[in-house]
Every structure is written in structure tokens, then in C-alpha cells.
Write a protein that holds these residues in place. Sequence first.
Motif, PDB file in Angstrom:
ATOM      1  N   GLY A   1       0.749  -1.207  -0.029  1.00 36.15           N
ATOM      2  CA  GLY A   1       0.011  -0.039   0.036  1.00 36.15           C
ATOM      3  C   GLY A   1       0.800   1.348   0.124  1.00 36.15           C
ATOM      4  O   GLY A   1       2.135   1.229  -0.321  1.00 36.15           O
ATOM      5  N   LYS A   2       0.092   2.336   0.370  1.00 41.64           N
ATOM      6  CA  LYS A   2       0.559   3.783   0.291  1.00 41.64           C
ATOM      7  C   LYS A   2       1.946   3.928   1.147  1.00 41.64           C
ATOM      8  O   LYS A   2       2.986   4.518   0.807  1.00 41.64           O
ATOM      9  CB  LYS A   2      -0.425   4.629   0.934  1.00 41.64           C
ATOM     10  CG  LYS A   2      -0.109   5.960   1.279  1.00 41.64           C
ATOM     11  CD  LYS A   2      -1.287   6.666   1.778  1.00 41.64           C
ATOM     12  CE  LYS A   2      -0.866   8.209   1.999  1.00 41.64           C
ATOM     13  NZ  LYS A   2      -2.215   8.848   2.554  1.00 41.64           N
ATOM     14  N   TYR A   3       2.302   3.135   2.288  1.00 37.17           N
ATOM     15  CA  TYR A   3       3.437   3.221   3.143  1.00 37.17           C
ATOM     16  C   TYR A   3       4.332   1.916   2.847  1.00 37.17           C
ATOM     17  O   TYR A   3       5.182   1.764   3.741  1.00 37.17           O
ATOM     18  CB  TYR A   3       3.056   3.360   4.501  1.00 37.17           C
ATOM     19  CG  TYR A   3       2.321   4.657   4.774  1.00 37.17           C
ATOM     20  CD1 TYR A   3       2.540   5.790   4.527  1.00 37.17           C
ATOM     21  CD2 TYR A   3       1.089   4.598   5.418  1.00 37.17           C
ATOM     22  CE1 TYR A   3       1.784   7.001   4.593  1.00 37.17           C
ATOM     23  CE2 TYR A   3       0.157   5.599   5.610  1.00 37.17           C
ATOM     24  CZ  TYR A   3       0.476   6.815   5.261  1.00 37.17           C
ATOM     25  OH  TYR A   3      -0.247   7.780   5.492  1.00 37.17           O
ATOM     26  N   LYS A   4       4.154   1.352   1.825  1.00 31.99           N
ATOM     27  CA  LYS A   4       5.032   0.010   1.720  1.00 31.99           C
ATOM     28  C   LYS A   4       6.438   0.359   1.852  1.00 31.99           C
ATOM     29  O   LYS A   4       6.825   1.324   1.341  1.00 31.99           O
ATOM     30  CB  LYS A   4       4.702  -0.384   0.133  1.00 31.99           C
ATOM     31  CG  LYS A   4       5.470  -1.834  -0.155  1.00 31.99           C
ATOM     32  CD  LYS A   4       5.323  -2.170  -1.554  1.00 31.99           C
ATOM     33  CE  LYS A   4       5.773  -3.351  -1.865  1.00 31.99           C
ATOM     34  NZ  LYS A   4       5.565  -3.982  -3.276  1.00 31.99           N
TER      35      LYS A   4
ATOM     36  N   SER B   1      -2.359  -1.223  12.519  1.00 29.99           N
ATOM     37  CA  SER B   1      -3.022  -0.208  12.130  1.00 29.99           C
ATOM     38  C   SER B   1      -2.324   0.462  11.119  1.00 29.99           C
ATOM     39  O   SER B   1      -3.066   1.066  10.071  1.00 29.99           O
ATOM     40  CB  SER B   1      -3.015   0.869  13.393  1.00 29.99           C
ATOM     41  OG  SER B   1      -3.978   0.244  14.544  1.00 29.99           O
ATOM     42  N   VAL B   2      -1.031   0.793  11.149  1.00 27.37           N
ATOM     43  CA  VAL B   2      -0.087   1.455   9.895  1.00 27.37           C
ATOM     44  C   VAL B   2      -0.345   0.711   8.551  1.00 27.37           C
ATOM     45  O   VAL B   2      -0.686   1.232   7.788  1.00 27.37           O
ATOM     46  CB  VAL B   2       1.343   1.461  10.383  1.00 27.37           C
ATOM     47  CG1 VAL B   2       1.738   2.290   9.260  1.00 27.37           C
ATOM     48  CG2 VAL B   2       1.428   2.513  11.552  1.00 27.37           C
ATOM     49  N   GLU B   3      -0.517  -0.601   8.835  1.00 31.49           N
ATOM     50  CA  GLU B   3      -0.511  -1.426   7.616  1.00 31.49           C
ATOM     51  C   GLU B   3      -1.957  -1.140   7.117  1.00 31.49           C
ATOM     52  O   GLU B   3      -2.264  -1.160   5.889  1.00 31.49           O
ATOM     53  CB  GLU B   3      -0.428  -2.889   7.920  1.00 31.49           C
ATOM     54  CG  GLU B   3      -0.171  -4.016   7.005  1.00 31.49           C
ATOM     55  CD  GLU B   3       0.803  -3.876   5.880  1.00 31.49           C
ATOM     56  OE1 GLU B   3       0.808  -3.766   4.605  1.00 31.49           O
ATOM     57  OE2 GLU B   3       2.148  -3.663   6.582  1.00 31.49           O
ATOM     58  N   ALA B   4      -2.853  -1.283   7.754  1.00 35.01           N
ATOM     59  CA  ALA B   4      -4.444  -1.136   7.507  1.00 35.01           C
ATOM     60  C   ALA B   4      -4.696   0.392   6.901  1.00 35.01           C
ATOM     61  O   ALA B   4      -5.292   0.580   5.765  1.00 35.01           O
ATOM     62  CB  ALA B   4      -5.338  -1.059   8.688  1.00 35.01           C
ATOM     63  N   LEU B   5      -3.842   1.454   7.325  1.00 36.79           N
ATOM     64  CA  LEU B   5      -3.908   2.746   6.967  1.00 36.79           C
ATOM     65  C   LEU B   5      -3.181   2.587   5.423  1.00 36.79           C
ATOM     66  O   LEU B   5      -3.693   3.300   4.653  1.00 36.79           O
ATOM     67  CB  LEU B   5      -3.553   3.653   7.832  1.00 36.79           C
ATOM     68  CG  LEU B   5      -4.166   4.187   9.046  1.00 36.79           C
ATOM     69  CD1 LEU B   5      -3.329   4.882  10.040  1.00 36.79           C
ATOM     70  CD2 LEU B   5      -5.498   4.829   8.838  1.00 36.79           C
ATOM     71  N   SER B   6      -2.165   2.186   5.406  1.00 40.31           N
ATOM     72  CA  SER B   6      -1.563   1.994   4.240  1.00 40.31           C
ATOM     73  C   SER B   6      -2.246   1.311   3.024  1.00 40.31           C
ATOM     74  O   SER B   6      -2.216   1.799   1.922  1.00 40.31           O
ATOM     75  CB  SER B   6      -0.141   1.120   4.352  1.00 40.31           C
ATOM     76  OG  SER B   6       0.603   1.079   3.207  1.00 40.31           O
TER      77      SER B   6
END
Length: 179
Positions: A6-9, A54-59
Motif C-alpha cells: 500500500g501507500k506506506y509500503k 494499524s499502519v498496515e491498515a492505513l497503508s
Amino acid sequence: MRIISGKYKAKKLKTLKTNDTRPTSDKVRGSIFSMLGEIDGAVLDLFGGTGSLSVEALSRGAESAMIIDGADDAVRLIRENTSFVEEELEIYRNDFRRALKAMAKRDKSFDLIFLDPPYRKKLVDQSLHKIKELKLLNPNGRIVVETSKDEKVNIEGFTCVKEHTYGTIKVQLLIEDKE
């Protein structure tokens, strides 16, 4: 430890150098998100640890996240690990029971809830009971429970739709029973 997709990969996350926090490995986290499929809406990470779930979910598309942990050092680490996050994010140091009550008073509810507490302390049972009692899971919401593989969890009021074991870890995906 890093964000998988995702976005923060590829963003790196730090972990605590104590045995009090047991971060979900990249492999297990990847499997959890494969189980979940599309991610959106509001996320609650009740035993935040490093904040990685949570960061993975947001990503991957979640709109907001709330991370709760009862330990000062974990909350400091979560703040550090989420410093780059652009989405709405709330982080609190609090006992999970008090945090759940406070959420209910604020009329908060969630589309995805992560429960990865210290193993073998019946904290999942207590959390599930309060989540149901306080109506904190949105319709069609899901709960991811991570426990040791031999830990028995009382999921009364919920249905397990998927369950996988990874070495010594068991992951269950729950939905709330319709009344």
C-alpha cells in the motif's frame, strides 16, 4: 519490521527491546491482510504494541485508526512509528476496559478491530464481551484476534469466518452474530 503493501509500503517500523511487546511478524501480518481483503473505514487496535497492524491498515486504505496501549514505552514507540501517517490517527495510553467505555461515550464504532493482547490472560474474552456490550463494531465490521495456538477463546456472540495457524500463533477473523 516493515509495512508490506500500500501507500506506506517498505516503511520501516521500530520494535521495543523488551519481552513485554510481541510484534506481529511481517509474514503473519501479510497473511492477516490477505484474509481481510479490502480495507476501509475506521480501525481500532486495542493492544497497539508497535502500531504495525494499524499502519498496515492505513497503508491499505483505512480512513482512520485509533491505537490503544497500556504501556508508556509502547505508546512512545507507536507515536514514533506513526509519525509519517497522513490519515486521521488517535493514540492513547489507557487500560483497554476504560478505553472501550470512553469510546462508547463518544459514540465511536469501528469497521475493523485488532485484538492482539498478551497471551493466556483471557483479555480477548473480556475485550469481545465489552465490544459487543458497548456496540463498538459497525454492521459488517470484522475483528482480527491473534492468540497462541493453544489458547481457548470464548467467541460467544461472534462467528469465526476464517482461522489460520502460523507456528505457535493462531489468527481468527470474527464477525458479530446478528441478533
